[in-house]
Scaffold this active site. Structure first.
Site, mmCIF file in Angstrom:
data_model
loop_
_atom_site.group_PDB
_atom_site.id
_atom_site.type_symbol
_atom_site.label_atom_id
_atom_site.label_comp_id
_atom_site.label_asym_id
_atom_site.label_seq_id
_atom_site.Cartn_x
_atom_site.Cartn_y
_atom_site.Cartn_z
ATOM 1 N N CYS A 1 95.501 3.053 24.949
ATOM 2 C CA CYS A 1 95.821 1.644 24.697
ATOM 3 C C CYS A 1 96.891 1.467 23.619
ATOM 4 C CB CYS A 1 94.573 0.864 24.298
ATOM 5 S SG CYS A 1 93.334 0.837 25.574
ATOM 6 N N HIS B 1 96.819 -5.501 20.543
ATOM 7 C CA HIS B 1 96.199 -5.004 21.777
ATOM 8 C C HIS B 1 95.031 -5.913 22.132
ATOM 9 C CE1 HIS B 1 94.449 -2.536 24.773
ATOM 10 N NE2 HIS B 1 93.439 -2.114 24.026
ATOM 11 N N ASN C 1 91.488 -6.049 29.473
ATOM 12 C CA ASN C 1 92.175 -4.950 28.777
ATOM 13 C C ASN C 1 93.011 -4.182 29.799
ATOM 14 O OD1 ASN C 1 92.942 -2.632 27.455
ATOM 15 N ND2 ASN C 1 90.932 -2.214 26.556
HETATM 16 N N1 ACO Z 1 76.354 -7.733 30.908
HETATM 17 C C1 ACO Z 1 75.171 -8.052 30.353
HETATM 18 N N2 ACO Z 1 74.573 -7.300 29.406
HETATM 19 C C2 ACO Z 1 75.216 -6.191 28.993
HETATM 20 C C3 ACO Z 1 76.452 -5.798 29.539
HETATM 21 C C4 ACO Z 1 77.018 -6.619 30.534
HETATM 22 N N3 ACO Z 1 78.209 -6.330 31.127
HETATM 23 N N4 ACO Z 1 76.852 -4.662 28.935
HETATM 24 C C5 ACO Z 1 75.919 -4.341 28.047
HETATM 25 N N5 ACO Z 1 74.896 -5.264 28.082
HETATM 26 C C6 ACO Z 1 73.670 -5.302 27.284
HETATM 27 C C7 ACO Z 1 73.327 -3.941 26.725
HETATM 28 O O1 ACO Z 1 72.537 -3.198 27.641
HETATM 29 C C8 ACO Z 1 72.549 -4.321 25.481
HETATM 30 O O2 ACO Z 1 71.236 -4.680 25.838
HETATM 31 P P1 ACO Z 1 69.986 -4.295 24.879
HETATM 32 O O3 ACO Z 1 70.235 -5.037 23.589
HETATM 33 O O4 ACO Z 1 68.807 -4.792 25.647
HETATM 34 O O5 ACO Z 1 70.040 -2.809 24.715
HETATM 35 C C9 ACO Z 1 73.243 -5.584 24.982
HETATM 36 O O6 ACO Z 1 73.918 -6.125 26.138
HETATM 37 C C10 ACO Z 1 74.254 -5.334 23.890
HETATM 38 O O7 ACO Z 1 75.121 -4.258 24.279
HETATM 39 P P2 ACO Z 1 76.268 -3.728 23.332
HETATM 40 O O8 ACO Z 1 76.902 -2.517 23.951
HETATM 41 O O9 ACO Z 1 75.720 -3.603 21.944
HETATM 42 O O10 ACO Z 1 77.307 -4.963 23.391
HETATM 43 P P3 ACO Z 1 78.552 -5.220 22.487
HETATM 44 O O11 ACO Z 1 78.414 -6.525 21.832
HETATM 45 O O12 ACO Z 1 78.906 -4.020 21.644
HETATM 46 O O13 ACO Z 1 79.726 -5.390 23.570
HETATM 47 C C11 ACO Z 1 81.608 -4.160 24.455
HETATM 48 C C12 ACO Z 1 80.075 -4.288 24.417
HETATM 49 C C13 ACO Z 1 82.161 -5.440 25.034
HETATM 50 C C14 ACO Z 1 81.955 -2.981 25.337
HETATM 51 C C15 ACO Z 1 82.151 -3.966 23.029
HETATM 52 O O14 ACO Z 1 81.405 -2.978 22.371
HETATM 53 C C16 ACO Z 1 83.615 -3.577 22.979
HETATM 54 O O15 ACO Z 1 84.470 -4.361 23.311
HETATM 55 N N6 ACO Z 1 83.929 -2.381 22.481
HETATM 56 C C17 ACO Z 1 85.308 -1.952 22.242
HETATM 57 C C18 ACO Z 1 86.144 -1.692 23.443
HETATM 58 C C19 ACO Z 1 87.521 -1.271 22.973
HETATM 59 O O16 ACO Z 1 87.931 -1.555 21.883
HETATM 60 N N7 ACO Z 1 88.283 -0.556 23.706
HETATM 61 C C20 ACO Z 1 89.573 -0.162 23.109
HETATM 62 C C21 ACO Z 1 90.380 0.618 23.788
HETATM 63 S S1 ACO Z 1 90.136 0.856 25.526
HETATM 64 C C22 ACO Z 1 91.222 2.161 26.007
HETATM 65 O O17 ACO Z 1 91.785 2.829 25.214
HETATM 66 C C23 ACO Z 1 91.359 2.487 27.513
#
Ligand code: ACO
Length: 359
Positions: free
Chosen positions: A111, A249, A279
């Site tokens: 990214c 980004h 993304n």
């Molecule tokens: N829909 C509904 N519920 C979900 C989903 C979904 N799509 N995905 C996860 N959940 C649930 C999980 O199971 C969890 O449930 P639990 O509490 O019962 O265990 C809860 O939601 C919270 O999950 P988290 O993973 O803690 O959610 P978070 O708020 O961290 O969001 C996300 C996840 C969106 C992936 C976030 O962590 C994120 O954006 N991370 C960074 C991504 C990034 O920066 N990428 C950069 C570069 S990408 C590249 O280089 C190709």
């Protein structure tokens, strides 16, 4: 002194839309959850090759700069979803554009790839190695995204953005830069095996999609984007109050908001379009820059900051002084061909492949 001015810009987004409501039909998720946790409402899915998107974005950038492709010295294509291991996607793009006087290479920093490429190309121009460079960020992430895995399906889409850099004696363009990586953290965001680490044979759906440890990547993205952004502002001799526009980004709206808060930047001075495209990895920054220009958010002489974070784990930041022109010299009618296929027809090869994985 030689400087590298951004004189052209363009974007290309495939017409097929994957909305949150469509994902609700594929995985256990909801529009409310995706919107609240990421800010994403829609992404685009390509039906053609990645370099078709790159070509369209490049033709718009060339027209905006008032250049023909045969005037380019170099094509730098940032991607982590190349069309083949050999040759580089940049070769396909060079052929499509008939950039007959240019060299061409890919640069993969995930990214962060476009910001890495922009800094590299600017340095080549400043050093006298080239006078006109096309820098493209393009991704067909739908090839390596498992749209039946809710952890990643909600995040990624396809697209391309491009800029033209030209030599100038005016003190504009790249004023300060930072490139970073922590290669000990590669497992946090990767396709486990989809290259020469695998055994010869067909792709294994279980190891060929992006996997992500979301919370850890989120935390590191906020830290490194805000620290590297602050560093380049300081190295350019600017204060944060002088920054006119942050073009970050687009990985998660909450990451963007947290970076803005940590930098102490006025929230009106950031460009975000993550709601529309999700993304698109190396393509997010040039697409965002192009839309910021289209929406009149860049003025002559503005102080811009590009900042990115991604797999690797890599990060990059650039302090960029905009030149004098904010209007394109020419326009291009290049566009990605419309498809007769429905969304589910476009996604079918992906779903058929990844359905073999135990979810
Ligand atoms: N829909 C509904 N519920 C979900 C989903 C979904 N799509 N995905 C996860 N959940 C649930 C999980 O199971 C969890 O449930 P639990 O509490 O019962 O265990 C809860 O939601 C919270 O999950 P988290 O993973 O803690 O959610 P978070 O708020 O961290 O969001 C996300 C996840 C969106 C992936 C976030 O962590 C994120 O954006 N991370 C960074 C991504 C990034 O920066 N990428 C950069 C570069 S990408 C590249 O280089 C190709």
């Amino acid at each position: 002194m030689r400087y590298a001015d951004i004189t052209g810009w363009g974007k290309a987004l495939p017409p097929t839309v994957l909305a949150n409501a469509d994902l609700e039909q594929l995985v256990d998720t909801s529009d409310d959850w995706i919107t609240a946790r990421t800010g994403i409402k829609e992404r685009r899915i390509a039906d053609g090759e990645a370099t078709e998107m790159a070509e369209v974005a490049s033709r718009h950038a060339l027209a905006a700069a008032g250049l023909e492709a045969d005037q380019l010295d170099l094509v730098v294509l940032a991607t982590c979803s190349p069309e083949s291991l050999v040759p580089a996607s940049a070769s396909y793009l060079q052929a499509r554009l008939e950039a007959v006087n240019a060299g061409a290479m890919d640069l993969n920093a995930n990214c962060s790839g476009f910001v890495y490429s922009y800094i590299t190309a600017s340095a080549l121009i400043k050093a006298g190695a080239a006078n006109r460079i096309l820098v493209v960020g393009v991704e067909k992430l739908s090839f390596i995204t498992n749209y039946l895995d809710r952890n990643t399906a909600i995040l990624f889409g396809d697209g391309a953005g491009a800029v033209i850099l030209e030599v100038t004696e005016e003190p504009v363009g790249l004023m300060a830069s930072e490139l970073g990586v922590d290669g000990t953290t590669t497992e946090l965001l990767c396709t486990p095996v989809d290259g020469t680490r695998g055994v010869p044979g067909p792709r294994d759906p279980a190891t060929s999609s992006i996997t992500l440890q979301g919370q850890e990547v989120f935390r590191r993205a906020v830290t490194m984007m805000s620290e590297s952004g602050a560093a380049v502002v300081s190295d350019a001799g600017w204060t944060i109050d002088q920054v006119d526009l942050l073009v970050p980004h687009q990985a998660n709206r909450r990451i963007i908001d947290a970076v803005v808060r940590r930098l102490g930047l006025d929230p009106s001075r950031v460009f975000a379009n993550i709601h529309a495209y999700g993304n698109t990895s190396a393509a997010t920054v040039p697409i965002a820059l192009t839309e910021a220009l289209e929406q009149g958010m860049v003025a002559p002489g503005n102080k811009l900051v590009f900042v990115a974070f991604g797999g690797g784990l890599t990060w990059a930041a650039a302090a960029v002084k905009w030149g004098s022109r904010i209007e394109p010299i020419n326009t291009s009618d290049a566009s990605i061909p419309k498809t007769d296929k429905s969304l589910m027809e476009v996604l079918k090869p992906n779903l058929d492949f990844f359905r073999k994985v135990d979810h």
